[in-house]
Write an enzyme that holds these catalytic residues in place. Structure first.
Site, mmCIF file in Angstrom:
data_model
loop_
_atom_site.group_PDB
_atom_site.id
_atom_site.type_symbol
_atom_site.label_atom_id
_atom_site.label_comp_id
_atom_site.label_asym_id
_atom_site.label_seq_id
_atom_site.Cartn_x
_atom_site.Cartn_y
_atom_site.Cartn_z
ATOM 1 N N GLY A 47 -0.199 6.932 -2.543
ATOM 2 C CA GLY A 47 0.549 6.187 -3.535
ATOM 3 C C GLY A 47 -0.181 4.900 -3.859
ATOM 4 N N GLN A 52 -1.354 -3.569 -7.030
ATOM 5 C CA GLN A 52 -2.374 -3.435 -5.986
ATOM 6 C C GLN A 52 -3.782 -3.350 -6.544
ATOM 7 O OE1 GLN A 52 -0.223 -0.045 -3.900
ATOM 8 N NE2 GLN A 52 -1.227 -1.166 -2.268
ATOM 9 N N CYS A 103 -0.402 0.690 4.231
ATOM 10 C CA CYS A 103 -0.526 0.182 2.865
ATOM 11 C C CYS A 103 -1.988 -0.153 2.613
ATOM 12 C CB CYS A 103 0.359 -1.054 2.696
ATOM 13 S SG CYS A 103 0.324 -1.745 1.041
ATOM 14 N N LEU A 104 -2.514 0.305 1.496
ATOM 15 C CA LEU A 104 -3.916 0.016 1.193
ATOM 16 C C LEU A 104 -4.157 -1.476 1.027
ATOM 17 C CD1 LEU A 104 -4.721 2.913 -1.313
ATOM 18 C CD2 LEU A 104 -5.324 2.760 1.103
ATOM 19 N N HIS A 145 8.510 2.608 -1.310
ATOM 20 C CA HIS A 145 7.396 1.718 -0.965
ATOM 21 C C HIS A 145 6.681 1.234 -2.233
ATOM 22 C CE1 HIS A 145 3.770 0.709 1.712
ATOM 23 N NE2 HIS A 145 3.296 0.602 0.483
ATOM 24 N N GLU A 146 6.385 2.180 -3.136
ATOM 25 C CA GLU A 146 5.637 1.812 -4.339
ATOM 26 C C GLU A 146 6.474 0.948 -5.277
ATOM 27 O OE1 GLU A 146 2.621 2.212 -4.081
ATOM 28 O OE2 GLU A 146 2.715 3.662 -2.456
ATOM 29 N N HIS A 149 6.499 -2.644 -4.450
ATOM 30 C CA HIS A 149 5.330 -3.415 -4.901
ATOM 31 C C HIS A 149 5.577 -4.056 -6.269
ATOM 32 C CE1 HIS A 149 2.210 -2.918 -1.894
ATOM 33 N NE2 HIS A 149 2.393 -1.622 -1.842
HETATM 34 ZN ZN ZN Z 1 1.671 -0.493 -0.289
#
Ligand code: ZN
Length: 201
Positions: A47, A52, A103-104, A145-146, A149
């Site tokens: 994701g 991000q 998380c990236l 989660h996304e 963001h």
């Molecule tokens: Zn994340």
């Protein structure tokens, strides 16, 4: 297509509310989504949200592949690769599950995060079509989660117990982690800490 640079925790773009997208079919949005897909696949995430990649707009991409869960899991646990513009979440059950997330934007770490078990989400695809789906299990988790963001919320900000925040390779070393829902594939650590499929991001 282009690989985009991923913002890491501490960058202001990750803690502000992203802007609504007036025209989901705009060419710039289609290009953004294409580049996000390439970037997510390259980073081995499942994701990615536009903030991000330093773009403060309300678009996310995600997938919830079959094979993450048991064969008898409900269909709502799974999703093909999806781009969702201006997403809105409706909570269908107050029940929550605690599961490991990565998380990236927070590389190398994992944390146990409570998420709603059953949600519905709506939004638009880049071709302008409306999307309206129910999600459970990992599918529900990755979408929550996304979407967080887009509101400037990182998973660590949802954690009730920071003793459950850890380096992913340490969790694996001590056999404590997988990723929230059903991992089972991390017994044989290959020593490569980049290939963590719990790092959605
Ligand atoms: Zn994340």
């Amino acid at each position: 297509m282009t690989l985009l640079k991923i913002a890491r925790m501490g960058h202001p773009v990750l803690v502000r509310r992203a802007d609504d997208i007036p025209d989901p079919t705009a060419r710039e949005i289609r290009n953004l989504v294409e580049n996000m897909v390439e970037t997510m696949i390259d980073a081995q995430g499942v994701g990615l949200a536009a903030p991000q990649v330093h773009v403060s707009k309300r678009v996310i991409i995600f997938s919830s592949p079959e094979g993450r869960s048991d064969a008898d899991s409900p269909k709502t646990d799974f999703s093909p690769l999806t781009a969702l513009i201006n997403p809105v979440i409706e909570i269908l059950s107050e029940e929550q599950d605690l599961g490991w997330e990565g998380c990236l934007s927070i590389p190398g770490l994992s944390g146990a995060v409570p998420r709603y078990r059953h949600i519905r989400y709506k939004g638009f695809a880049p071709d302008g079509k409306a999307i309206d789906r129910e999600a459970t299990g990992f599918h529900a988790r990755v979408v929550q989660h996304e979407c967080d963001h887009l509101d400037g919320i990182l998973y660590t900000m949802r954690m009730p117990d920071l003793s459950m925040l850890a380096f992913t390779d340490e969790l694996r070393r001590h056999n404590l982690s997988g990723d929230g829902e059903s991992d089972g594939d991390d017994d044989g650590d290959d020593g490569d800490d980049d290939g963590d499929d719990s790092e959605f991001e």
